[in-house]
Design a protein around this motif. Structure first.
Motif, PDB file in Angstrom:
ATOM      1  N   ARG A 292       3.265   2.988  -4.918  1.00 19.70           N
ATOM      2  CA  ARG A 292       2.652   2.734  -3.602  1.00 19.70           C
ATOM      3  C   ARG A 292       1.130   2.813  -3.676  1.00 19.70           C
ATOM      4  O   ARG A 292       0.427   2.017  -3.040  1.00 19.70           O
ATOM      5  N   LEU A 295      -0.199  -0.335  -5.316  1.00 18.58           N
ATOM      6  CA  LEU A 295      -0.108  -1.451  -4.368  1.00 18.58           C
ATOM      7  C   LEU A 295      -1.218  -1.357  -3.332  1.00 18.58           C
ATOM      8  O   LEU A 295      -1.877  -2.355  -3.008  1.00 18.58           O
ATOM      9  N   GLY A 296      -1.453  -0.146  -2.819  1.00 16.18           N
ATOM     10  CA  GLY A 296      -2.516   0.060  -1.832  1.00 16.18           C
ATOM     11  C   GLY A 296      -3.897  -0.223  -2.401  1.00 16.18           C
ATOM     12  O   GLY A 296      -4.755  -0.806  -1.720  1.00 16.18           O
ATOM     13  N   MET A 299      -4.441  -3.993  -2.665  1.00 21.36           N
ATOM     14  CA  MET A 299      -4.658  -4.582  -1.344  1.00 21.36           C
ATOM     15  C   MET A 299      -6.024  -4.200  -0.783  1.00 21.36           C
ATOM     16  O   MET A 299      -6.694  -5.020  -0.154  1.00 21.36           O
ATOM     17  N   LEU A 331       6.715  -4.746   1.692  1.00 23.23           N
ATOM     18  CA  LEU A 331       5.767  -5.860   1.786  1.00 23.23           C
ATOM     19  C   LEU A 331       5.658  -6.408   3.199  1.00 23.23           C
ATOM     20  O   LEU A 331       4.617  -6.925   3.598  1.00 23.23           O
ATOM     21  N   CYS A 336       0.977  -4.112   5.147  1.00 25.00           N
ATOM     22  CA  CYS A 336       0.925  -5.102   4.061  1.00 25.00           C
ATOM     23  C   CYS A 336       0.875  -6.538   4.585  1.00 25.00           C
ATOM     24  O   CYS A 336       0.046  -7.337   4.165  1.00 25.00           O
ATOM     25  N   LYS A 338       2.851  -9.023   3.976  1.00 25.98           N
ATOM     26  CA  LYS A 338       3.064  -9.983   2.894  1.00 25.98           C
ATOM     27  C   LYS A 338       4.376 -10.746   3.117  1.00 25.98           C
ATOM     28  O   LYS A 338       5.268 -10.288   3.835  1.00 25.98           O
ATOM     29  N   THR A 363       3.816 -13.308  -1.840  1.00 27.67           N
ATOM     30  CA  THR A 363       3.978 -12.348  -2.938  1.00 27.67           C
ATOM     31  C   THR A 363       5.231 -12.705  -3.741  1.00 27.67           C
ATOM     32  O   THR A 363       6.348 -12.352  -3.344  1.00 27.67           O
TER      33      THR A 363
END
Length: 562
Positions: A292, A295-296, A299, A331, A336, A338, A363
């Motif tokens: 996580r 991913l953060g 982004m 997502l 997000c 996405k 994505t």
């Protein structure tokens, strides 16, 4: 999965070839969308009329051609010049849609006309020094007794003077998710034995080999030739041979997955300026550990991200599906926003590559195994088709600016002297060029000469904006250099600062953010401790708040401002 040749509605949603070509392209796409709606209303779904693509954009590297059968010499020269321009727009790559009118109508060609058109296209490519690869073909429904087909063709320029297309991909994911193993399989061309043999060539330190965990940043390359074939170390090639044979290069930046190496991972994301990020998730453990956080980070830094679910050979199909559903839920969350796109076929991989570059919300999700090799080819197809984010105009503007090279690594090489590695952010750097480097501990910039340049372990005379390389500085004193310095043109008249203003959003922290708070600041390749000197309009900041603050760097560690 809707392909580029899907329904009219899917073609409108997918974004046009003009989506990445500036305001003019966006305007064309908008107009094209209106036209498509009118035509869809005119023709009911039961009709045999084919769907539409968005209208052709004047800019960009995508060209529509209805038919290329026996052109005159004058017409052929015009077509070759047009192809050369499209290749320039795509920085060495172009996509031709054969059997498509300029307004986006999918007409299709008979088998005989298609063969003749592809033959002409091949002659055009030879004239401009390129090769062609047919990505996919499909029959279209049209009011004719004879079947009609459309074809999507990739044109790729044969490289000259090492000016191949280079894309940087940061590899993220939790520890033991299979990042290094996947890169070892891609770059070495041999499947893993299930015990991590494929990753051994990527490790830089003894403790990494002993623990099997990456703690430093390693760089690996995967090439594709002008015909789309993989070029890697499988045939005992050296890095120099790969660079000479490849028309397109994917440079992987393998980052650490363990939480205690998070600062190194952040440094890799901010310093190496990756074009894309590949998040690797283990199918049997799902979203765990630092997944996580990675991913953060991607982004927050606005790096387009796609996901690879690895180790599918270790678990049942239901477990893989559960992991994919878990990813899709995350997502689609408001933070997000996405649009997940599961890739399960070659056609999906081609569509995913094109949509991914056009829309940051798309994505792609791959499910594969580094041991059995399942779906590994789909990831290679994706990398082969993936276009660059910046077009030739943006690249040209960067190259016209003054030289700025960011120093990431410093070495001492026998018989060569001091060598620095990093990325050229702007301008052009040549052998023998005079630059200044700094800031030093006393806030000064010192003169130096670039003796030689190497890209991907092979000699290079000219370095262009956006490219990573190592520069030999001769007998320049290494003790004067450190990570985070810059080498710039003397015409820039560089200065330094001790304070700067920054707008921050506090995503999560156990304590309140207030005056005197000590933080670690990551700015490009600079990682520096700082103290919050003042908050504008507030006495403190809590989770979710947004404000401006002015940090102050510690003595002797100056930030650079051009």
């Amino acid at each position: 999965m809707d392909s580029l040749f899907g329904t009219a509605a899917a073609a409108q949603k997918s974004g046009s070839s003009a989506a990445n070509n500036g305001a003019a392209g966006r305007k064309n796409a908008k107009n094209g969308s209106k036209k498509c709606k009118n035509r869809s209303a005119r023709y009911p779904k039961a009709s045999n009329n084919p769907p539409y693509l968005p209208p052709e954009a004047e800019e960009g590297n995508i060209e529509y051609k209805l038919k290329l059968v026996d052109p005159t010499q004058y017409r052929f020269e015009h077509l070759a010049t047009q192809m050369k321009w499209r290749l320039q727009e795509g920085r060495g790559e172009a996509v031709y849609q054969i059997g498509v009118e300029d307004n986006g109508l999918l007409v299709g060609l008979t088998e005989e006309d298609m063969k003749a058109s592809l033959k002409t296209l091949r002659r055009m490519a030879e004239r401009v020094g390129a090769d062609i690869t047919v990505l996919r073909e499909r029959e279209v429904d049209y009011d004719s007794d004879e079947p009609h087909r459309i074809a999507e063709v990739l044109i790729r320029k044969v490289p000259d003077d090492q000016q191949f297309l280079d894309l940087r991909v940061a590899v993220l994911g939790n520890v033991d998710s299979g990042k290094s193993t996947l890169l070892g399989v891609l770059t070495q061309g041999e499947l893993d034995n299930g015990r991590g043999r494929a990753r051994l060539n990527l490790f830089r330190h003894l403790h990494e080999i002993q623990t099997g965990r990456t703690s430093s940043i390693s760089i690996e390359i995967l090439g594709f030739d002008s015909k789309g074939e993989v070029v890697n170390y499988s045939e005992s090639r050296t890095a120099e041979e790969i660079c000479e044979s490849a028309s397109k290069m994917i440079t992987f930046i393998d980052l650490a997955g363990h939480h205690k190496y998070l600062k190194t991972t952040i440094f890799g994301l901010t310093s190496y300026c990756p074009d894309f990020a590949m998040l690797v998730v283990s199918a049997n453990t799902g979203i765990a550990g630092t997944t996580r956080e990675h991913l953060g980070l991607a982004m927050a830094l606005k790096v387009p991200i796609f996901i690879v679910v690895s180790k599918v050979d270790l678990c049942a199909k239901g477990t893989v599906e559960r992991t994919v559903r878990q990813l899709e839920r995350i997502l689609k969350q408001p933070g997000c926003n996405k649009v997940p796109m599961l890739v399960s076929s070659t056609d999906d991989a081609v569509t995913a590559a094109q949509k991914f570059a056009q829309s940051p919300s798309i994505t792609p999700i791959f499910t594969l195994s580094s041991v059995s090799g399942e779906s590994l080819d789909l990831l290679k197809v994706f990398f082969n088709i993936l276009p660059p984010l910046s077009n030739s105009k943006e690249q040209e503007e960067l190259m016209q600016q003054l030289t700025e090279f960011q120093v990431d690594e410093i070495y001492t090489v026998p018989d060569v002297g001091t060598v620095v590695g990093g990325t050229l952010y702007s301008g052009i750097c040549r052998e023998g060029e005079q630059l200044v480097v700094g800031p030093t501990d006393d806030g000064e910039f010192r003169e130096l000469t670039v003796c030689s340049i190497q890209r991907n372990r092979s000699g290079c005379r000219v370095l262009r904006a956006g490219q990573a390389a190592t520069l030999a500085l001769g007998d320049f004193d290494r003790s004067l250099l450190r990570k985070g310095m810059v080498m710039v043109s003397p015409e820039m008249n560089p200065t330094i600062c001790w304070r700067f203003e920054a707008e921050i959003v506090l995503l999560f922290h156990a304590k309140t953010f207030h005056k005197g708070f000590q933080v670690t600041v990551h700015v490009g390749n600079v990682r520096q401790t700082a103290t919050v000197e003042a908050l504008q309009g507030k006495s403190s900041v809590i989770k979710g708040d947004q404000t401006c603050h002015v940090p102050r760097t510690r003595p002797g560690q100056d930030f650079y401002i051009a």
